[in-house]
Write an enzyme that holds these catalytic residues in place. Structure first.
Site, PDB file in Angstrom:
ATOM      1  N   ASP A  88       0.839  -1.206   0.000  1.00 31.01           N
ATOM      2  CA  ASP A  88       0.000   0.000   0.000  1.00 31.01           C
ATOM      3  C   ASP A  88       0.874   1.257   0.000  1.00 31.01           C
ATOM      4  OD1 ASP A  88      -2.447  -1.252  -0.065  1.00 31.01           O
ATOM      5  OD2 ASP A  88      -2.728  -1.249   2.105  1.00 31.01           O
ATOM      6  N   GLU A  89       1.973   1.165   0.719  1.00 38.08           N
ATOM      7  CA  GLU A  89       2.863   2.327   0.827  1.00 38.08           C
ATOM      8  C   GLU A  89       3.493   2.684  -0.515  1.00 38.08           C
ATOM      9  OE1 GLU A  89       6.560   3.888   3.627  1.00 38.08           O
ATOM     10  OE2 GLU A  89       6.058   1.755   3.546  1.00 38.08           O
ATOM     11  N   VAL A  90       3.935   1.672  -1.274  1.00 35.17           N
ATOM     12  CA  VAL A  90       4.563   1.983  -2.562  1.00 35.17           C
ATOM     13  C   VAL A  90       3.541   2.582  -3.524  1.00 35.17           C
ATOM     14  CG1 VAL A  90       6.388   0.245  -2.344  1.00 35.17           C
ATOM     15  CG2 VAL A  90       4.256  -0.393  -3.449  1.00 35.17           C
TER      16      VAL A  90
END
Length: 257
Positions: A88-90
């Site tokens: 999700d962060e990328v």
């Protein structure tokens, strides 16, 4: 501020009632923490979210950090793709970068960059599990795949090259400093401060014992301070040896580099 993606703990899910089992990635408290320390020594403000796995969504604090960051250091480990939060962060980083054009610096630690780009090896295994779990929302899984491929395609650091971890950490930290278009002079400032304190003590002491030797000693300290300040100015101005080649025959030239 730069954002460092840390090694996240591997998370396994069971069907029906979801239970979470956390296995610490052994590199999280070694390589990534050492890199973070090296960046902080260079006066680079960093952010690592230690609470990334405590909820189903990325925290507001992390979203704010991503939005404000100038550079992202993403450390891809073998188990990186097993974490939904990492993936999700990328995706969030890429969404933010489209508007702000931040710098992305991938670091491939104990993993083949090709495997990250094309989701092979341990990344393929992780995505098999993600596809099973998110069968009804496969568009999310595809977003993760696309984000990994794009971010891993940036020029970065392959840690498999034969060098010590200490050397690697320092080289990456200096690369970040250069990419941020900053110059570090903290080491020189520390030396200058110490010598200025010494010069003051010498001056006070030598007033009571006024000898030629004491005077020479004080003058030598003042001279050293002057040279360090000149060296600091040269570093701040990013002057190279070639720019100062006209000084090569002078006694001060070698002391400046």
């Amino acid at each position: 501020m730069i954002r460092i993606g840390k090694f996240h703990k591997r998370v396994l899910y069971e069907e029906k009632e979801r239970k979470t089992f956390r296995y610490p990635d052994s590199s999280r408290k070694t390589f990534t923490s050492h890199l973070n320390s090296a960046l902080r020594r260079l006066d680079i403000k960093t952010y690592i979210d230690d609470n990334l796995e405590r909820g189903d969504e990325i925290s507001q604090a992390l979203l704010k950090a991503i939005d404000e960051a100038k550079l992202f250091v993403i450390v891809f480990s073998k188990n990186y793709a097993t974490s939904k939060w990492c993936l999700d962060e990328v995706v969030k980083i890429l969404e933010c970068r489209k508007n702000k054009r931040q710098i992305i610096l991938p670091v491939f630690y104990e993993v083949d960059p090709f495997h990250v780009r094309h989701q092979l090896g341990s990344y393929a295994e992780a995505f098999v599990k993600h596809e099973q779990r998110f069968e009804s929302t496969m568009n999310i899984v595809q977003k993760w795949r696309d984000a990994l491929g794009e971010e891993a395609n940036h020029s970065g650091w392959d840690c498999s090259i034969n060098r010590t971890e200490a050397e690697l950490v320092e080289e990456i930290a200096m690369d970040v400093l250069q990419k941020l278009n900053r110059v570090y002079v903290g080491d020189l400032d520390h030396q200058i401060t110490k010598l200025e304190q010494l010069a003051q003590l010498q001056l006070q002491y030598y007033k009571s014992i006024d000898t030629y030797e004491n005077q020479i000693s004080h003058e030598a300290t003042v001279q050293c301070i002057t040279e360090l300040k000149m060296k600091r100015s040269i570093r701040m101005l990013r002057l190279t040896r070639e720019m100062l080649s006209y000084m090569e025959d002078s006694e001060a030239y070698e002391k400046l580099f």
